[in-house]
Design a protein around this motif. Structure first.
Motif, mmCIF file in Angstrom:
data_model
loop_
_atom_site.group_PDB
_atom_site.id
_atom_site.type_symbol
_atom_site.label_atom_id
_atom_site.label_comp_id
_atom_site.label_asym_id
_atom_site.label_seq_id
_atom_site.Cartn_x
_atom_site.Cartn_y
_atom_site.Cartn_z
ATOM 1 N N LEU A 185 0.589 -1.322 -0.182
ATOM 2 C CA LEU A 185 0.118 0.230 0.024
ATOM 3 C C LEU A 185 0.369 1.202 0.261
ATOM 4 C CD1 LEU A 185 -2.899 -0.741 2.961
ATOM 5 C CD2 LEU A 185 -2.959 -1.356 0.303
ATOM 6 N N THR A 186 0.201 2.319 -0.425
ATOM 7 C CA THR A 186 1.059 3.040 -0.595
ATOM 8 C C THR A 186 0.946 4.372 0.939
ATOM 9 O OG1 THR A 186 -1.321 5.052 -1.913
ATOM 10 C CG2 THR A 186 0.868 3.806 -3.050
ATOM 11 N N GLN A 187 1.235 5.358 0.459
ATOM 12 C CA GLN A 187 1.177 5.831 2.236
ATOM 13 C C GLN A 187 -0.173 6.675 2.389
ATOM 14 O OE1 GLN A 187 3.649 5.881 5.483
ATOM 15 N NE2 GLN A 187 1.431 7.065 5.804
ATOM 16 N N LYS A 188 -0.850 7.104 1.641
ATOM 17 C CA LYS A 188 -2.349 7.433 1.956
ATOM 18 C C LYS A 188 -3.350 5.785 1.995
ATOM 19 C CE LYS A 188 -2.282 11.432 -1.946
ATOM 20 N NZ LYS A 188 -3.139 12.027 -2.904
ATOM 21 N N GLU A 189 -2.801 4.838 1.302
ATOM 22 C CA GLU A 189 -3.859 4.022 1.232
ATOM 23 C C GLU A 189 -3.555 3.947 3.115
ATOM 24 O OE1 GLU A 189 -2.661 1.696 -2.044
ATOM 25 O OE2 GLU A 189 -3.728 1.890 -2.611
ATOM 26 N N VAL A 190 -2.410 3.782 3.615
ATOM 27 C CA VAL A 190 -2.096 3.342 4.599
ATOM 28 C C VAL A 190 -2.485 4.429 5.773
ATOM 29 C CG1 VAL A 190 0.035 3.322 6.098
ATOM 30 C CG2 VAL A 190 -0.002 2.190 3.912
ATOM 31 N N ASP A 191 -3.153 5.434 5.375
ATOM 32 C CA ASP A 191 -3.397 6.283 5.944
ATOM 33 C C ASP A 191 -5.307 5.786 6.339
ATOM 34 O OD1 ASP A 191 -1.819 7.736 6.652
ATOM 35 O OD2 ASP A 191 -1.476 8.695 5.325
ATOM 36 N N ASN A 192 -5.531 5.585 4.811
ATOM 37 C CA ASN A 192 -7.370 5.239 5.392
ATOM 38 C C ASN A 192 -7.303 3.879 5.964
ATOM 39 O OD1 ASN A 192 -9.104 4.920 3.804
ATOM 40 N ND2 ASN A 192 -8.900 3.236 3.692
ATOM 41 N N LEU A 193 -6.356 2.842 5.715
ATOM 42 C CA LEU A 193 -6.761 1.341 6.557
ATOM 43 C C LEU A 193 -6.672 1.998 8.211
ATOM 44 C CD1 LEU A 193 -6.750 -1.369 6.620
ATOM 45 C CD2 LEU A 193 -3.677 -1.720 6.415
ATOM 46 N N ILE A 194 -5.780 2.932 8.323
ATOM 47 C CA ILE A 194 -5.600 3.423 9.951
ATOM 48 C C ILE A 194 -6.943 3.853 10.196
ATOM 49 C CG2 ILE A 194 -4.704 4.617 11.397
ATOM 50 C CD1 ILE A 194 -1.783 4.974 10.354
ATOM 51 N N ALA A 195 -7.550 4.446 9.492
ATOM 52 C CA ALA A 195 -8.877 5.640 9.834
ATOM 53 C C ALA A 195 -9.394 3.480 10.045
ATOM 54 C CB ALA A 195 -9.621 5.682 8.798
ATOM 55 N N VAL A 196 -10.034 2.990 8.897
ATOM 56 C CA VAL A 196 -10.447 1.749 8.790
ATOM 57 C C VAL A 196 -10.167 0.400 10.029
ATOM 58 C CG1 VAL A 196 -10.906 -1.096 8.239
ATOM 59 C CG2 VAL A 196 -10.548 1.355 6.603
ATOM 60 N N LEU A 197 -9.521 0.668 10.702
ATOM 61 C CA LEU A 197 -9.555 0.131 12.026
ATOM 62 C C LEU A 197 -9.476 0.440 13.203
ATOM 63 C CD1 LEU A 197 -5.478 -0.809 11.863
ATOM 64 C CD2 LEU A 197 -7.134 -2.403 11.010
#
Length: 510
Positions: A185-197
């Motif tokens: 994942l790119t950093q933007k997608e990682v940030d999105n995943l953190i929100a999902v968590l």
């Protein structure tokens, strides 16, 4: 849920042992997982993380110990029993079905759990689409009919990773295991995943997050569990530990966060790229790589960095532009062209693009050298092949008792070193390393970084394609940042701060 029920851990692992031939993988591990909490499972490859995950998910039974789910003891779980208990696993290899659609993959777990492990002859397409749309939206993917009907095999690796995570959300799991979920994942997608968590935690879902990226673990928060040699070394709030303390718990030794890069590079240009273009992927890319230089290339997923790496390796060649190696113009139309010009390429996806997993370590090492290892009868000289493999294993500190062992028996870090060793056999002028430490623990990262520095000192020009910003800053001389298919900026790595590089990476300007 009443307070008494809420206080009971969702899952307890009690005194679990697991042995394989000659290996005591887990040694009396006991853990407790509360509802609505996030746990980070950390440790070097080979420490027992994968074995623990497989026991919890029902893929393997423990030899001793028990699992207690919602107060009910189990000596072992089957995969179906684990699913029915609300345990969903997003494995590192994703376990998606490539010839099925996105929507079908997202709904797979809930279908299996709801039908005693059997799939219905036909899906309720309307219900499936609604379920998939909600789960896909939760991970930031489109939920329209066109995307839902797309086959998994047609998607890039990063998108497949998000689909696999959406599958866990769709099943309304109570306990989600994520094995290296941010690898692609790119950093933007990682940030999105953190929100999902964060949303999962708010809904009372327990998450077991397996990662080698400590920065992400700190950003997510929660508790940390550290394994080493099959034993639990620590468990507690991640904020109670520094990165250095966690690294030492994982490896048993102190690791430095200082720059690995000490020596500079010469003036001699080994590779000169001018106006390199592949329509729709990258355009007018120009740069020079010096002898002994480590040149970093970074950017978001759609920046063209991955496609550039593949073009320089002859995998997906550029359509326009000029490549000059050692003062001579060359053409790279196939991977064989790159090999013949002594350009080595370690791909991002080592499992599917790099290694022959069921073949011996020896055969994987000599692949690029087969033609020069043949005798006058056209047969491979077994003695020379054996010597080459043994010397490579020794030089790159590959942990194996025998080069006849299948490469799939190695940890991720050792597998990666086998790939690097394959290209060292051709005495490369240029070595392209695409995500060389993806899915690799901190101890193996340290070894790979030191190998990289040693190779540059031998005069090999290295191109490091990575979105791991600390990796780039610790190892590179210069860093090129790509945006929208073009080189947007160039930085001197020794004078650059991670925060500045991160902000530049996310900036929309090209």
């Amino acid at each position: 849920m009443n307070s008494d029920a809420a206080s009971v851990p969702f899952l307890q692992v009690v005194g679990v042992h697991k042995r394989f031939t000659g290996v005591h993988a887990l040694r009396g591990v006991s853990l407790s997982f509360q509802r609505g909490q996030i746990y980070h499972l950390l440790g070097e490859n080979g420490c027992g993380k994968s074995t623990l995950i497989k026991i919890i998910s029902g893929a393997q039974p423990p030899d001793e110990g028990e699992l207690i789910i919602d107060g009910v003891s189990h000596a072992r779980l089957s995969a179906l029993e684990s699913l029915e208990a609300g345990i969903e696993t997003v494995y590192q290899d994703l376990s998606l079905l490539p010839n099925m659609s996105v929507a079908e993959n997202v709904a797979l777990t809930s279908e299996l759990a709801g039908n005693q492990g059997r799939l219905a002859r036909t899906f309720d397409r309307r219900a499936l689409a609604q379920t998939a749309a909600r789960a896909l939206a939760a991970v930031g993917l489109p939920g329209d009919a066109e995307f839902q009907s797309t086959l998994i095999e047609e998607l890039p690796l990063a998108t497949r990773q998000l689909v696999a995570i959406a599958r866990g959300i769709a099943s309304e799991a109570k306990f989600v295991i994520m094995d290296e979920p941010t690898t692609s994942l790119t950093q933007k997608e990682v940030d999105n995943l953190i929100a999902v968590l964060g949303n999962l935690r708010a809904q009372g879902v327990t998450v077991l997050f397996v990662s080698h990226k400590l920065d992400e673990c700190y950003a997510i928060g929660g508790e940390v569990i550290v394994l080493r040699d099959g034993q639990k070394m620590a468990q507690g709030p991640i904020t109670d530990y520094t990165k250095a303390q966690i690294s030492e718990l994982m490896t048993g030794r102190q690791l430095s966060n200082e720059r690995y890069r000490e020596s500079g590079y010469g003036e001699e240009v080994v590779l000169n790229v001018s106006g390199l273009t592949r329509t729709g992927q990258f355009a007018d890319v120009s740069f020079a790589l010096h002898r002994g230089e480590i040149l970093g290339v970074t950017g978001l997923l759609d920046s063209g960095r991955n496609e550039l790496a593949r073009a320089l390796a002859g995998v997906a060649p550029a359509q326009h532009g000029e490549i000059v190696l050692d003062g001579k113009r060359i053409t790279l139309r196939t991977p064989s062209d790159a090999k013949d010009h002594r350009i080595g390429y370690v791909p991002e996806d080592r499992l599917n693009e790099g290694l022959f997993l069921d073949k011996p370590i020896r055969d994987n090492v000599i692949t690029a050298m087969i033609s020069s290892l043949r005798d006058r009868f056209g047969q491979i000289d077994r003695d020379r092949a054996q010597t080459l493999a043994v010397n490579t294993v020794k030089e790159l500190q590959i942990a194996t008792p025998d080069v006849d062992k299948p490469v799939q028996s190695l940890s991720g870090g050792n597998q990666q070193r086998v790939l690097i060793g394959r290209w060292l056999a051709i005495d490369p002028r240029v070595l392209i390393l695409h995500g060389p430490t993806v899915g690799v623990d901190v101890g193996s990262k340290d070894i790979i970084y030191r190998i990289m520095q040693g190779l540059s000192q031998r005069g090999i020009g290295i191109i490091l394609i990575s979105d791991d910003l600390p990796e780039l800053l610790q190892n590179c001389d210069r860093i090129l940042m790509m945006k929208k298919g073009r080189v947007a900026n160039e930085y001197q790595a020794g004078n650059l701060h991670e925060a500045d590089l991160y902000h530049a990476l996310l900036s929309e300007a090209a």
